[in-house]
Design a protein around this motif. Sequence first.
Motif, PDB file in Angstrom:
ATOM      1  N   ASP A 244       0.825  -1.196   0.000  1.00 27.96           N
ATOM      2  CA  ASP A 244       0.000   0.000   0.000  1.00 27.96           C
ATOM      3  C   ASP A 244       0.867   1.257   0.000  1.00 27.96           C
ATOM      4  OD1 ASP A 244      -2.390   1.525   0.328  1.00 27.96           O
ATOM      5  OD2 ASP A 244      -1.851   1.784   2.440  1.00 27.96           O
ATOM      6  N   GLY A 245       0.372   2.275  -0.690  1.00 27.84           N
ATOM      7  CA  GLY A 245       1.024   3.582  -0.640  1.00 27.84           C
ATOM      8  C   GLY A 245       1.781   3.931  -1.908  1.00 27.84           C
ATOM      9  N   ASP A 246       1.937   5.244  -2.112  1.00 26.85           N
ATOM     10  CA  ASP A 246       2.696   5.765  -3.247  1.00 26.85           C
ATOM     11  C   ASP A 246       4.161   5.832  -2.862  1.00 26.85           C
ATOM     12  OD1 ASP A 246       0.354   6.108  -4.582  1.00 26.85           O
ATOM     13  OD2 ASP A 246       0.247   8.284  -4.307  1.00 26.85           O
ATOM     14  N   VAL A 247       4.995   5.274  -3.680  1.00 28.48           N
ATOM     15  CA  VAL A 247       6.422   5.280  -3.347  1.00 28.48           C
ATOM     16  C   VAL A 247       7.260   5.388  -4.619  1.00 28.48           C
ATOM     17  CG1 VAL A 247       6.574   2.738  -3.255  1.00 28.48           C
ATOM     18  CG2 VAL A 247       8.250   4.102  -2.018  1.00 28.48           C
ATOM     19  N   LEU A 248       8.317   6.177  -4.517  1.00 31.17           N
ATOM     20  CA  LEU A 248       9.267   6.304  -5.627  1.00 31.17           C
ATOM     21  C   LEU A 248      10.578   5.658  -5.206  1.00 31.17           C
ATOM     22  CD1 LEU A 248       9.723   8.106  -8.423  1.00 31.17           C
ATOM     23  CD2 LEU A 248      11.283   9.301  -6.892  1.00 31.17           C
ATOM     24  N   TYR A 249      11.066   4.724  -6.029  1.00 28.07           N
ATOM     25  CA  TYR A 249      12.386   4.140  -5.812  1.00 28.07           C
ATOM     26  C   TYR A 249      13.364   4.900  -6.709  1.00 28.07           C
ATOM     27  CZ  TYR A 249      10.993  -0.379  -3.689  1.00 28.07           C
ATOM     28  OH  TYR A 249      10.550  -1.379  -2.873  1.00 28.07           O
ATOM     29  N   GLY A 250      14.538   5.177  -6.200  1.00 28.42           N
ATOM     30  CA  GLY A 250      15.538   5.831  -7.047  1.00 28.42           C
ATOM     31  C   GLY A 250      16.918   5.240  -6.814  1.00 28.42           C
ATOM     32  N   ALA A 251      17.747   5.238  -7.860  1.00 34.27           N
ATOM     33  CA  ALA A 251      19.133   4.759  -7.725  1.00 34.27           C
ATOM     34  C   ALA A 251      19.949   5.328  -8.868  1.00 34.27           C
ATOM     35  CB  ALA A 251      19.173   3.238  -7.783  1.00 34.27           C
ATOM     36  N   LEU A 252      21.130   5.798  -8.557  1.00 32.20           N
ATOM     37  CA  LEU A 252      22.006   6.274  -9.623  1.00 32.20           C
ATOM     38  C   LEU A 252      22.800   5.099 -10.165  1.00 32.20           C
ATOM     39  CD1 LEU A 252      22.768   8.939 -11.062  1.00 32.20           C
ATOM     40  CD2 LEU A 252      24.866   8.880  -9.703  1.00 32.20           C
ATOM     41  N   GLU A 253      22.812   4.981 -11.486  1.00 30.45           N
ATOM     42  CA  GLU A 253      23.580   3.902 -12.111  1.00 30.45           C
ATOM     43  C   GLU A 253      25.015   4.386 -12.275  1.00 30.45           C
ATOM     44  OE1 GLU A 253      21.685   2.165 -15.593  1.00 30.45           O
ATOM     45  OE2 GLU A 253      19.763   2.861 -14.875  1.00 30.45           O
ATOM     46  N   TYR A 254      25.737   4.315 -11.187  1.00 32.46           N
ATOM     47  CA  TYR A 254      27.101   4.845 -11.202  1.00 32.46           C
ATOM     48  C   TYR A 254      27.868   4.242 -10.042  1.00 32.46           C
ATOM     49  CZ  TYR A 254      30.762   8.321 -12.028  1.00 32.46           C
ATOM     50  OH  TYR A 254      31.940   8.937 -12.349  1.00 32.46           O
ATOM     51  N   SER A 255      29.145   3.891 -10.282  1.00 29.59           N
ATOM     52  CA  SER A 255      29.908   3.212  -9.238  1.00 29.59           C
ATOM     53  C   SER A 255      30.896   4.133  -8.533  1.00 29.59           C
ATOM     54  CB  SER A 255      30.674   2.041  -9.861  1.00 29.59           C
ATOM     55  OG  SER A 255      29.860   1.346 -10.767  1.00 29.59           O
ATOM     56  N   GLY A 256      30.917   5.393  -8.918  1.00 24.12           N
ATOM     57  CA  GLY A 256      31.839   6.334  -8.280  1.00 24.12           C
ATOM     58  C   GLY A 256      31.101   7.274  -7.342  1.00 24.12           C
ATOM     59  N   ASN A 257      31.686   8.451  -7.135  1.00 25.87           N
ATOM     60  CA  ASN A 257      31.065   9.430  -6.243  1.00 25.87           C
ATOM     61  C   ASN A 257      29.699   9.846  -6.778  1.00 25.87           C
ATOM     62  OD1 ASN A 257      33.426   9.338  -4.837  1.00 25.87           O
ATOM     63  ND2 ASN A 257      34.194  11.327  -5.548  1.00 25.87           N
ATOM     64  N   PHE A 258      28.697   9.815  -5.926  1.00 23.20           N
ATOM     65  CA  PHE A 258      27.359  10.226  -6.360  1.00 23.20           C
ATOM     66  C   PHE A 258      26.822  11.284  -5.397  1.00 23.20           C
ATOM     67  CE2 PHE A 258      26.757   6.774  -3.373  1.00 23.20           C
ATOM     68  CZ  PHE A 258      25.807   7.293  -2.509  1.00 23.20           C
ATOM     69  N   ARG A 259      25.781  11.937  -5.847  1.00 23.07           N
ATOM     70  CA  ARG A 259      25.161  12.949  -5.001  1.00 23.07           C
ATOM     71  C   ARG A 259      23.680  13.040  -5.346  1.00 23.07           C
ATOM     72  NH1 ARG A 259      26.778  19.362  -4.427  1.00 23.07           N
ATOM     73  NH2 ARG A 259      24.759  20.033  -3.624  1.00 23.07           N
TER      74      ARG A 259
END
Length: 736
Positions: A244-259
Amino acid sequence: MKTLLKLYNRPTVLLCIAVCMFLLLNKVNAQQQLVVETSNNALVLQQDTARHMHMVYLGKKLNNNKSYTQIQSQYQQGTDYSGSLDAAYTAAGTTNLAEPAITVVHADGNRSLDLRYVSHKLERIDDNIVQLSVELQDPVYAFRVTLYYKAYVKEDVIEQWTSISHKEKGSVVLEKYASANLYLKAGSYYLTQYHGDWAKEMQPETAPVTHGIKTLDSKLGTRANLFQPSVFMISLNKTATEDDGDVLYGALEYSGNFRTDIELDHLNNLKILSGMNNYASPYTLTPGETFVTPSFVYLFSSSGKGNASRKLHRWARNYKIVDGHGTRLTLLNNWEATYFDFNENKLAGLIRDTRKLGVDLFLLDDGWFANKYPRNGDVAGLGDWQENKQKLPNGIGALVTEATNTGVKFGIWIEPEMVNPKSELYEKHPDWVIKQPSRAEYYFRNQLVLDLANPKVQDFVFGVIDTLLRKNPALAYLKWDCNAVIYNAHSSYLKNQSHFYIEYMRGLYNVLARVRAKYATLPMMLCSGGGGRVDYAALQYFTEYWPSDNTDPLERIFIQWEYSYFYPAISSSNHVTDWGKQPIKFRTDVAMMGKLGFDIVVSHLSEKELAYCQQAIKNYNQYKNVIWQGDQYRLSDPRTNEVAAVSYVNERRDTAVVFNYLVSNRYEAGSKLPVILKGLDPAKKYRVEEINLMPGTTSALGANTIYSGDFLMNIGLNPLVNSGRSSVVLVLTAQP
Ligand code: DGJ
């Protein structure tokens, strides 16, 4: 419609309708709105009269394709004075005063950017993928940004990235360059994020998002996820549950420094910016050069986290992980059995144990190489990838032959990006090492990182792998480790040090792409002293990842649970070791929820334990496809229950494997209530059988009990977990 459904199968028809509606809609709104629709969701960009692009919607798809134009007027949240808070890609230096997605210094030193719509392109890449690209240009400077939205219709997944170029009269410095910029509207927002360290990966935290900016980031260079991975979830209005519920999954496709910046603005809307970390990395872009950001992958679910992760798993198997629908090798690893202390004789014994246990492959870990500075501990030898003559006088080749003759495959550990200062490689090529020229070296696990920004180092690293595989064509598996972060970031090869972090990653991906171009399907484990480098860019080159060195099965239930929100079971390498206090059955059952391996001394097992393992491996071979390719349901959360339960259901819904574990040692802890199953066919009848029983024991559940899917999904089934039955694996088979 009915006729169509008769002619073609239902999913194909629905998919065609979705794609047609998408194309139609795009035509209708050609000037004002650009809509990216997936099977359940829509992302809507809108152009204003000044040709600025805004992101006006990301959420559930609406039935009427004209309705998207009516969305904006329903929000009366006040003004943001310049109309730029919801920019599709937030530029700095003009009217935007919120956190920017992009910051530039033009060739003439001016620091302003204004991005206006020029054109867009909608491509249908195949039956399931549509890609929208939107070109934006600054009206004053010859500076362009193209936004890409690649939608995987069935899986509801969108990958977003950006390309940046210019034709100014000199170089432009990019100070920030996010991959994606989203803007969400809801009453409240709850962020689930992760932190950790070695052996403590994926510790979750959920909290309401308050006004201001929350940044999730890494500046570690390599092993970048050690303290914080880039994966996160945002629940809207309330914290989403499994169903139940609205949810956004996120992930950067990157193996180095991310922000990732998550900014709740004064209108109570949420801006999400995600990309490579701009920390110490202003990028000088020459005229005509195109800077392409990594992809940010996201998925919106209006029916909770379970739906989101099942969709993401399918997407990962279909499009990302190497051989996502292929097979995987069960194995016996020698790391914890021997550490660095082995020789040919000992290994021959372990190879025989591999066969005896019944797994597919023997995996030789760290310690097999280096002669001048032998790799007898983690203080020396990294970089010198020649077999250690004392331990392996006949080389890897002899071991591969030994394994082949014994009827098992052979795999090997490497950590090719690294170097010990005590190594011939370091002596020969001190300039290949990342370090500050006039400062003391500082080590992580007694080692330094090689400078992959340097093409010669890329050739060397590729050569290490290529030589191993050319000399030993029967090598069947690589475990690619990466145990250090980058201190004293400096490349003696690069002229511009602020390109260092970016060029390192380009170098790494270049090597991995070369390896894959030559060895397309070789199984490779992505290991980074545990889960320091698990992300969807790296997984494009690997068949599996190592979630954590912590293999205490109780800890693993929690760690694997959290990883399972983002990564499918087929990619999770789980080894049975001697960590923890649980019996071999519990340890093996936990490791079966993914790709099973062992790292134990087989000869230390009692007769019963060995017989149990041998049978469990046979069971695993019978049901592994359900675990790898099936839909995963997290049924009982170890954080809130005395029993953890997870199931995998195959596509035909005629077989399910249900894992249940006691995760509390309190008085009378156990499964007091039934576990409510999910994903079954309510109309089917299922036979319930307990597998993985210790020899000489019988199931407390009785034999051959039959329940309807309806019963199992409404009343549930009690696996009778208690301190005497702390781990229970059930197989449900639909009856003809
Ligand atoms: C760290 C890995 O996570 C372990 O499994 C093992 O391969 C060691 N490195 C070897 O040094």
